[in-house]
Design a protein around this motif. Structure first.
Motif, PDB file in Angstrom:
ATOM      1  N   LEU A  86       0.829  -1.210   0.000  1.00 17.11           N
ATOM      2  CA  LEU A  86       0.000   0.000   0.000  1.00 17.11           C
ATOM      3  C   LEU A  86       0.865   1.262   0.000  1.00 17.11           C
ATOM      4  CD1 LEU A  86      -2.719  -1.158   2.557  1.00 17.11           C
ATOM      5  CD2 LEU A  86      -3.040  -0.810   0.098  1.00 17.11           C
ATOM      6  N   ALA A  87       1.893   1.278   0.862  1.00 13.76           N
ATOM      7  CA  ALA A  87       2.765   2.455   0.945  1.00 13.76           C
ATOM      8  C   ALA A  87       3.494   2.682  -0.375  1.00 13.76           C
ATOM      9  CB  ALA A  87       3.765   2.287   2.081  1.00 13.76           C
ATOM     10  N   GLY A  88       4.022   1.604  -0.954  1.00 12.34           N
ATOM     11  CA  GLY A  88       4.735   1.725  -2.219  1.00 12.34           C
ATOM     12  C   GLY A  88       3.821   2.132  -3.363  1.00 12.34           C
ATOM     13  N   GLY A  89       2.612   1.568  -3.391  1.00 13.53           N
ATOM     14  CA  GLY A  89       1.655   1.927  -4.430  1.00 13.53           C
ATOM     15  C   GLY A  89       1.272   3.399  -4.353  1.00 13.53           C
ATOM     16  N   LEU A  90       1.041   3.883  -3.141  1.00  5.90           N
ATOM     17  CA  LEU A  90       0.695   5.295  -2.956  1.00  5.90           C
ATOM     18  C   LEU A  90       1.876   6.207  -3.274  1.00  5.90           C
ATOM     19  CD1 LEU A  90      -1.353   4.784   0.300  1.00  5.90           C
ATOM     20  CD2 LEU A  90      -2.255   5.866  -1.765  1.00  5.90           C
ATOM     21  N   MET A  91       3.088   5.743  -2.968  1.00  2.00           N
ATOM     22  CA  MET A  91       4.269   6.534  -3.304  1.00  2.00           C
ATOM     23  C   MET A  91       4.436   6.618  -4.822  1.00  2.00           C
ATOM     24  SD  MET A  91       6.580   8.376  -1.808  1.00  2.00           S
ATOM     25  CE  MET A  91       6.751   7.838  -0.100  1.00  2.00           C
ATOM     26  N   PHE A  92       4.136   5.529  -5.524  1.00  2.00           N
ATOM     27  CA  PHE A  92       4.147   5.577  -6.984  1.00  2.00           C
ATOM     28  C   PHE A  92       3.076   6.547  -7.485  1.00  2.00           C
ATOM     29  CE2 PHE A  92       6.597   1.588  -8.119  1.00  2.00           C
ATOM     30  CZ  PHE A  92       7.474   2.251  -8.964  1.00  2.00           C
ATOM     31  N   GLY A  93       1.913   6.525  -6.819  1.00  2.00           N
ATOM     32  CA  GLY A  93       0.855   7.464  -7.178  1.00  2.00           C
ATOM     33  C   GLY A  93       1.313   8.902  -7.031  1.00  2.00           C
TER      34      GLY A  93
END
Length: 423
Positions: free
Chosen positions: A79-86
């Motif tokens: 979740l953290a990595g996905g949001l950081m990519f976002g």
């Protein structure tokens, strides 16, 4: 499972865990300044402290009761990595960045990242115990590689030329997603038997608030908060400070300006080495004096930044990086030992949680916001580079003066006779 194999797997986990953080923690302020959000740097760093007040405790309860720690570690990193990519893709796709959107994506990302610091420790402790190894002997060498990972991504971000761009978020996100996949391959960490998991009150460290009835413990936690104010200031503002020198032709091509993250990474290297000094310092000076040494080191950390420059005064910057290890490690470790020695076993875990809340939660949050107010007043109110650098020096001296007052009050007010050196 062979002990060497499990140690290697946990070493990789720790390396990736902190590599995620190192990609942006010390360079995000520089990007925010270049993107036009210099006056909001403090709010981004304060958010780490705010989510740390409750998210690690909530995720700890989930890991205790329902989802094994290694799986939850993976979910949080996903979740953290996905949001950081976002966050990264938003900065790339929008010609005009909106502060609210940028801040919201960052907040959600760190809200899921901060719990992984505790979850990765839980996975390591459980795995080592299952393998029949001594935690005291086995864990520190493994944890050191977390700092190595942090330093490696700091340097990589600098060499890749993304210190002042949102590319640092892409680096962090990529490592985070790798960690998410890797986490699901780690040894199984069983949930607590029914009736043995922590409740919200204990997980948040609220039971330990009874310690405020004791003058000694109340003073300790108050000073923990006051010292915690200093923790995130250089993470947020050292890089944009050094970058300001780039607007002066005499400094524009210096190593420090071009590779500020590499220069700052010496602080983390010092932190790693200073851990080795702690046993000697505690035996020689005692817990109280070691904590006091840490406070004095914060005075030097800030004061040397105010005096130095990336040219002929770069040696002052180097000294500031060296004393950071003492400033950061000596109080965190000795403070944790003090809590362990002075609290009843029945509330010891809660007391450690309260110590973290006071330092990395409340203290660091207030420090980030307070430092931003100082920097806005003395630095970002100016438009000439020379005037801004003068404002930076004043700001660092103010931070140093604050740390000096805290150290003086601690020396005068805090009494502790638990050390052999003070008996």
């Amino acid at each position: 499972m062979q002990t060497s194999h499990i140690k290697l797997r946990l070493t990789v986990m720790n390396f990736l865990q902190f590599a995620v953080w190192g990609a942006y923690l010390t360079s995000m302020g520089r990007y925010l300044a270049s993107a036009g959000f210099a006056e909001h740097i403090g709010s981004f760093y304060a958010m780490q402290g705010i989510v740390s007040l409750f998210m690690p405790a909530l995720m700890g309860i989930v890991a205790d009761r329902w989802v094994p720690a290694q799986r939850l570690l993976g979910i949080c990193h996903l979740l953290a990595g996905g949001l950081m990519f976002g966050l990264y893709f938003y900065t790339q796709s929008s010609s005009t960045l909106d502060y609210g959107t940028l801040f919201a994506l960052y907040t959600l990302s760190v809200a899921f990242y901060m719990p992984t610091l505790a979850l990765s420790n839980s996975v390591a402790y459980t795995s080592l115990e299952q393998a029949g190894m001594d935690l005291v002997k086995s864990f520190p060498p493994i944890r050191v590689f977390g700092t190595v990972g942090f330093i490696c991504t700091m340097i990589s971000v600098s060499l890749l030329g993304v210190e002042s761009t949102s590319g640092q978020f892409a680096v962090s996100a990529t490592i985070g997603l790798i960690q998410a996949l890797y986490s699901w391959t780690l040894p199984h960490c069983p949930t607590a038997p029914k009736g043995e998991s922590k409740g919200l009150v204990e997980a948040l460290g609220l039971r330990a608030f009874v310690l405020f009835r004791q003058r000694k413990m109340a003073l300790f936690f108050v000073f923990s908060m006051l010292l915690g104010v200093s923790l995130q200031i250089t993470n947020g503002f050292a890089n944009p400070f050094i970058n300001t020198f780039g607007e002066i032709p005499a400094y524009a091509e210096t190593f420090g300006v071009k590779y500020a993250n590499i220069l700052i990474s010496l602080s983390q290297l010092s932190e790693t080495l200073c851990i080795l000094l702690i046993p000697f310092a505690l035996r020689r000076f005692g817990i109280k004096n070691v904590m006091l040494i840490a406070m004095v080191a914060w005075v030097l950390r800030f004061g040397l930044l105010g005096l130095g420059d990336p040219g002929s005064g770069v040696w002052l910057f180097l000294l500031s990086m060296i004393v950071y290890g003492v400033a950061f490690d000596f109080f965190n470790v000795s403070g944790s030992l003090f809590v362990d020695k002075e609290t009843d076993p029945s509330i010891r875990s809660s007391a450690q949680g309260l110590f973290m809340i006071m330092t990395n939660g409340i203290g660091a949050t207030l420090g980030s916001l307070g430092a931003q107010a100082v920097v806005n007043h003395y630095v970002y109110s100016e438009h000439d580079a020379h005037a801004m650098l003068a404002g930076w020096s004043v700001s660092w001296y103010i931070f140093a003066a604050y740390a000096a007052v805290v150290a003086l009050l601690f020396a005068l007010l805090f009494r502790y006779k638990g050390d052999v050196a003070e008996a």
